[in-house]
Design a protein around this motif. Structure first.
Motif, PDB file in Angstrom:
ATOM      1  N   THR A  53      11.472  23.922 -17.479  1.00  0.00           N
ATOM      2  CA  THR A  53      10.145  23.393 -17.089  1.00  0.00           C
ATOM      3  C   THR A  53      10.267  21.754 -16.957  1.00  0.00           C
ATOM      4  OG1 THR A  53       8.854  25.138 -17.728  1.00  0.00           O
ATOM      5  CG2 THR A  53       7.741  23.168 -17.363  1.00  0.00           C
ATOM      6  N   ALA A  55       8.414  18.323 -17.006  1.00  0.00           N
ATOM      7  CA  ALA A  55       6.966  17.502 -17.512  1.00  0.00           C
ATOM      8  C   ALA A  55       7.068  16.142 -16.615  1.00  0.00           C
ATOM      9  CB  ALA A  55       6.622  17.255 -18.689  1.00  0.00           C
ATOM     10  N   LEU A  57       4.587  12.934 -14.493  1.00  0.00           N
ATOM     11  CA  LEU A  57       3.015  12.224 -14.679  1.00  0.00           C
ATOM     12  C   LEU A  57       2.633  12.399 -13.135  1.00  0.00           C
ATOM     13  CD1 LEU A  57       3.845   9.210 -16.787  1.00  0.00           C
ATOM     14  CD2 LEU A  57       2.509  11.209 -17.553  1.00  0.00           C
ATOM     15  N   HIS A  62      -2.173  12.134 -15.412  1.00  0.00           N
ATOM     16  CA  HIS A  62      -2.178  13.336 -16.090  1.00  0.00           C
ATOM     17  C   HIS A  62      -0.616  14.124 -16.158  1.00  0.00           C
ATOM     18  CE1 HIS A  62      -5.229  16.672 -16.768  1.00  0.00           C
ATOM     19  NE2 HIS A  62      -4.002  17.304 -16.772  1.00  0.00           N
ATOM     20  N   PRO A  63      -0.481  14.519 -17.218  1.00  0.00           N
ATOM     21  CA  PRO A  63       0.723  15.322 -17.247  1.00  0.00           C
ATOM     22  C   PRO A  63       0.839  16.523 -16.421  1.00  0.00           C
ATOM     23  CG  PRO A  63      -0.568  15.824 -19.442  1.00  0.00           C
ATOM     24  CD  PRO A  63      -1.085  14.915 -18.564  1.00  0.00           C
ATOM     25  N   ARG A  97       9.408   8.460 -15.573  1.00  0.00           N
ATOM     26  CA  ARG A  97       9.525   9.139 -16.855  1.00  0.00           C
ATOM     27  C   ARG A  97       9.409  10.591 -16.717  1.00  0.00           C
ATOM     28  NH1 ARG A  97       5.022   5.659 -19.878  1.00  0.00           N
ATOM     29  NH2 ARG A  97       4.050   5.634 -17.546  1.00  0.00           N
ATOM     30  N   SER A  99      10.199  14.798 -18.957  1.00  0.00           N
ATOM     31  CA  SER A  99      10.786  15.467 -19.968  1.00  0.00           C
ATOM     32  C   SER A  99      11.263  16.673 -19.378  1.00  0.00           C
ATOM     33  CB  SER A  99      10.192  15.676 -21.416  1.00  0.00           C
ATOM     34  OG  SER A  99       9.010  16.189 -21.238  1.00  0.00           O
ATOM     35  N   VAL A 101      12.177  21.010 -20.309  1.00  0.00           N
ATOM     36  CA  VAL A 101      12.219  21.993 -21.435  1.00  0.00           C
ATOM     37  C   VAL A 101      12.941  23.205 -21.105  1.00  0.00           C
ATOM     38  CG1 VAL A 101      10.862  23.557 -22.781  1.00  0.00           C
ATOM     39  CG2 VAL A 101      10.019  21.402 -22.204  1.00  0.00           C
ATOM     40  N   ARG A 116      14.517  26.441 -27.877  1.00  0.00           N
ATOM     41  CA  ARG A 116      14.239  25.507 -26.761  1.00  0.00           C
ATOM     42  C   ARG A 116      14.462  24.093 -27.339  1.00  0.00           C
ATOM     43  NH1 ARG A 116      10.293  28.315 -30.511  1.00  0.00           N
ATOM     44  NH2 ARG A 116       8.594  26.777 -30.792  1.00  0.00           N
ATOM     45  N   THR A 118      13.641  20.046 -25.610  1.00  0.00           N
ATOM     46  CA  THR A 118      12.853  19.159 -24.920  1.00  0.00           C
ATOM     47  C   THR A 118      13.787  17.896 -24.886  1.00  0.00           C
ATOM     48  OG1 THR A 118      10.791  19.723 -25.794  1.00  0.00           O
ATOM     49  CG2 THR A 118      10.874  17.698 -24.304  1.00  0.00           C
TER      50      THR A 118
ATOM     51  N   THR B  53       4.997  26.999 -20.890  1.00  0.00           N
ATOM     52  CA  THR B  53       5.371  25.437 -21.280  1.00  0.00           C
ATOM     53  C   THR B  53       4.181  24.434 -21.173  1.00  0.00           C
ATOM     54  OG1 THR B  53       7.489  25.823 -20.563  1.00  0.00           O
ATOM     55  CG2 THR B  53       6.904  23.451 -20.848  1.00  0.00           C
ATOM     56  N   ALA B  55       2.729  20.757 -20.835  1.00  0.00           N
ATOM     57  CA  ALA B  55       2.906  19.378 -20.814  1.00  0.00           C
ATOM     58  C   ALA B  55       1.710  18.553 -21.248  1.00  0.00           C
ATOM     59  CB  ALA B  55       3.273  18.888 -19.305  1.00  0.00           C
ATOM     60  N   LEU B  57       0.765  14.318 -23.181  1.00  0.00           N
ATOM     61  CA  LEU B  57       1.398  12.717 -23.135  1.00  0.00           C
ATOM     62  C   LEU B  57       1.782  12.539 -24.618  1.00  0.00           C
ATOM     63  CD1 LEU B  57      -1.767  11.498 -20.854  1.00  0.00           C
ATOM     64  CD2 LEU B  57       0.830  11.815 -20.332  1.00  0.00           C
ATOM     65  N   SER B  58       2.522  11.786 -24.390  1.00  0.00           N
ATOM     66  CA  SER B  58       3.265  11.321 -25.698  1.00  0.00           C
ATOM     67  C   SER B  58       2.437   9.922 -26.143  1.00  0.00           C
ATOM     68  CB  SER B  58       4.788  10.852 -25.829  1.00  0.00           C
ATOM     69  OG  SER B  58       5.322  12.008 -25.985  1.00  0.00           O
ATOM     70  N   GLY B  61       2.753   7.274 -23.483  1.00  0.00           N
ATOM     71  CA  GLY B  61       2.325   7.793 -22.306  1.00  0.00           C
ATOM     72  C   GLY B  61       3.445   8.616 -21.428  1.00  0.00           C
ATOM     73  N   HIS B  62       4.585   8.838 -22.312  1.00  0.00           N
ATOM     74  CA  HIS B  62       5.677   9.607 -21.641  1.00  0.00           C
ATOM     75  C   HIS B  62       5.265  11.081 -21.724  1.00  0.00           C
ATOM     76  CE1 HIS B  62      10.142   9.312 -20.959  1.00  0.00           C
ATOM     77  NE2 HIS B  62       9.893  10.661 -20.780  1.00  0.00           N
ATOM     78  N   PRO B  63       5.529  11.722 -20.422  1.00  0.00           N
ATOM     79  CA  PRO B  63       4.984  13.051 -20.244  1.00  0.00           C
ATOM     80  C   PRO B  63       6.088  14.174 -21.301  1.00  0.00           C
ATOM     81  CG  PRO B  63       6.366  12.440 -18.429  1.00  0.00           C
ATOM     82  CD  PRO B  63       6.139  11.392 -19.309  1.00  0.00           C
ATOM     83  N   TRP B  64       5.770  14.917 -22.019  1.00  0.00           N
ATOM     84  CA  TRP B  64       6.178  15.518 -23.101  1.00  0.00           C
ATOM     85  C   TRP B  64       6.024  16.884 -22.654  1.00  0.00           C
ATOM     86  CZ3 TRP B  64       9.989  14.702 -26.288  1.00  0.00           C
ATOM     87  CH2 TRP B  64      10.304  15.384 -27.353  1.00  0.00           C
ATOM     88  N   GLY B  65       7.163  17.901 -22.542  1.00  0.00           N
ATOM     89  CA  GLY B  65       6.893  19.549 -22.466  1.00  0.00           C
ATOM     90  C   GLY B  65       7.466  19.982 -23.972  1.00  0.00           C
ATOM     91  N   SER B  66       6.648  21.151 -23.874  1.00  0.00           N
ATOM     92  CA  SER B  66       7.114  22.016 -25.019  1.00  0.00           C
ATOM     93  C   SER B  66       6.700  23.549 -24.998  1.00  0.00           C
ATOM     94  CB  SER B  66       6.182  21.376 -26.343  1.00  0.00           C
ATOM     95  OG  SER B  66       4.994  21.525 -26.273  1.00  0.00           O
ATOM     96  N   LEU B  67       7.360  24.312 -25.516  1.00  0.00           N
ATOM     97  CA  LEU B  67       7.158  25.796 -25.560  1.00  0.00           C
ATOM     98  C   LEU B  67       5.852  26.059 -26.371  1.00  0.00           C
ATOM     99  CD1 LEU B  67       8.834  28.118 -24.137  1.00  0.00           C
ATOM    100  CD2 LEU B  67       9.283  28.742 -26.322  1.00  0.00           C
ATOM    101  N   GLU B  87       4.791  17.539 -32.024  1.00  0.00           N
ATOM    102  CA  GLU B  87       4.604  16.409 -31.297  1.00  0.00           C
ATOM    103  C   GLU B  87       3.377  16.739 -30.284  1.00  0.00           C
ATOM    104  OE1 GLU B  87       7.905  14.081 -30.066  1.00  0.00           O
ATOM    105  OE2 GLU B  87       6.689  13.067 -28.523  1.00  0.00           O
ATOM    106  N   ARG B  97      -5.500  15.469 -21.878  1.00  0.00           N
ATOM    107  CA  ARG B  97      -5.096  15.811 -20.781  1.00  0.00           C
ATOM    108  C   ARG B  97      -3.821  16.731 -21.005  1.00  0.00           C
ATOM    109  NH1 ARG B  97      -4.788  10.402 -17.711  1.00  0.00           N
ATOM    110  NH2 ARG B  97      -4.457   9.532 -19.945  1.00  0.00           N
ATOM    111  N   ALA B  98      -3.485  17.873 -20.200  1.00  0.00           N
ATOM    112  CA  ALA B  98      -2.629  18.586 -20.316  1.00  0.00           C
ATOM    113  C   ALA B  98      -2.385  19.438 -19.269  1.00  0.00           C
ATOM    114  CB  ALA B  98      -2.796  19.561 -21.510  1.00  0.00           C
ATOM    115  N   SER B  99      -1.342  19.969 -19.259  1.00  0.00           N
ATOM    116  CA  SER B  99      -0.872  21.212 -18.088  1.00  0.00           C
ATOM    117  C   SER B  99      -0.270  22.111 -18.580  1.00  0.00           C
ATOM    118  CB  SER B  99      -0.587  20.817 -16.742  1.00  0.00           C
ATOM    119  OG  SER B  99       0.833  20.263 -16.638  1.00  0.00           O
TER     120      SER B  99
END
Lengths: 277, 277
Positions: A53, A55, A57, A62-63, A97, A99, A101, A116, A118, B53, B55, B57-58, B61-67, B87, B97-99
């Motif tokens: 997956t 991620a 912007l 919005h992510p 930018r 990431s 997963v 998992r 990232t 997953t 997504a 924002l760190s 502002g970096h997009p960050w993905g996680s399970l 994180e 904000r998320a997805s």
């Protein structure tokens, strides 16, 4: 040094034994040996599959998450091939930018108690010889792409990984820096562990018991079951008169070949028998 | 109206037949019936699993993905329970904000030719009765959470979905707005389709052939195999003297019960036989 496995954060606002109930301690010799570093865990996970997956912007910041297929270059950098008609493709064009997963393929059970990673970084369009290398890698990892990887609206990206966060399950997590990630090797035996574990448990329960008694710290072990294996050692669930517990036992040498688990466990069995003689 | 399935974007810079090779056209009566909307597809996917997953924002502002593991409220809003030590938890606290990306469980084959959905929105801390509802839903969807959902560093979030993007595989994708998503039902038969398809193909090839001839548009069909089923109809792969093709045939009525596929296919078989008599 951030590149070693750490235990569950101790500042969870709950008694540690809720998440990690107490188990019988070793009462004999142990030899845990080396463990895969977070960078090695990450490289191993990334080498295991080709779907992840991403991620990115969106235009408004919005992510945005989306499913992608990826390949991996020799230094672990993921290669993506995305359409500019898709939101993630438009996002990458506007802001590089990203990431990625990568999750261990599901094996049933608690999905949060599985591996998992990232990979966070900046996506770059490969140029020169890297472009051909990246395209070849992508088509090899995801053969249907031979039909569309050359379309004008698809573009190749290489994610330059700046930051790595690995989670192995409850209580197993750590970060790795970019240099460690790039330098680390995927575990060569990863593709063989499921078969090896099943085989050890089906046909070599006696050998596992010897290992648990000789080097697992439990000379009074009544039985042992293999629950994991990697290039550096094996993991056992051990039943003792004092209760059930776990043990890790390191191999004499790191395995360097995909088919090396058999030789390493035979050698460990031989040493266990000698130690108990 | 964005809430209906559309075909692969036609502006891909390649001949459409590369992705969609030509197949024999219908030469007889067809009855495709209704198809699941993008909102229904999304609700169905989200109801199928409890792992996704996220997504976020760190800090930079970096997009960050996680399970993450999630539950679903009655209106399709996902419920998350994340640690502020992780994180993604810190990210949500700072920027809501998320997805969330939910992918169809892998069934082998091309991972990009399978269903997934992105739910984009804003995460909110539930209050009042919603908090208990959300917590109960989360613990039911993810039972290990009963051990930690009450810890001080874990917090519940409900994702208020603003935008939905569904991809069903190559050539099947569409968006849905928030109101359509909230109002749509997960397909009640989804959990039964794998068994039903296997059963139809193993024991009722004659009935599938009748359907293909009567309502699939292929009165000259030589054989038919079921490749999909949903509350509105079934999908067939049909072999004709003119080549292999596909057909969709709608049921007389939408199925409203999880065990409704048997009745609907029996009814369709009866009607097919009558139409060909």
């Amino acid at each position: 040094m951030t590149d070693t496995a750490t235990s569950f954060p101790t500042d969870h606002a709950a008694p540690a034994e809720v998440l990690n109930p107490p188990m019988p301690e070793p009462i004999g010799p142990t030899h845990e040996g080396r463990r895969r570093s977070a960078a090695e865990e990450a490289r191993t996970l990334v080498a295991q599959t080709n779907v992840a997956t991403l991620a990115t912007l969106s235009e408004d910041g919005h992510p945005w998450g989306s499913l992608v297929s990826y390949a991996t270059l020799a230094d672990g950098s993921p290669v993506l091939c995305v359409s500019l008609l898709a939101e993630h493709g438009r996002n990458l064009r506007a802001d590089q930018r990203a990431s990625l997963v990568v999750a261990e393929p599901a094996r049933g059970g608690d999905p949060l108690n599985s591996g998992r990673v990232t990979l966070a970084g900046v996506a770059q369009r490969p140029t020169g010889t890297l472009e051909a290398t990246a395209r070849d890698a992508y088509v090899q990892a995801h053969p249907p792409a031979r039909l569309y990887a050359g379309f004008g609206d698809f573009s190749l990206w290489v994610l330059r990984v700046d930051r790595v966060r690995w989670v192995g399950g409850y209580g197993r997590m750590d970060s790795a820096d970019a240099a460690s990630y790039r330098a680390a090797e995927p575990d060569p035996v990863q593709g063989q562990t499921a078969y090896a574990i099943a085989h050890l448990n089906a046909d070599h329960a006696d050998a596992l018991l010897l290992m648990a008694r000789a080097f697992g710290g439990h000379p009074d072990a009544l039985s042992a079951t293999c629950t994991g294996a990697d290039r550096y050692g094996i993991e056992l669930r051990v039943v003792t008169p004092r209760g059930e517990t776990r043990a890790r036992i390191g191999f004499a040498e790191p395995i360097v070949e995909p088919d090396g688990l058999r030789g390493a466990t035979v050698e460990l069995t031989r040493r266990s028998r000698a130690a108990l003689a």
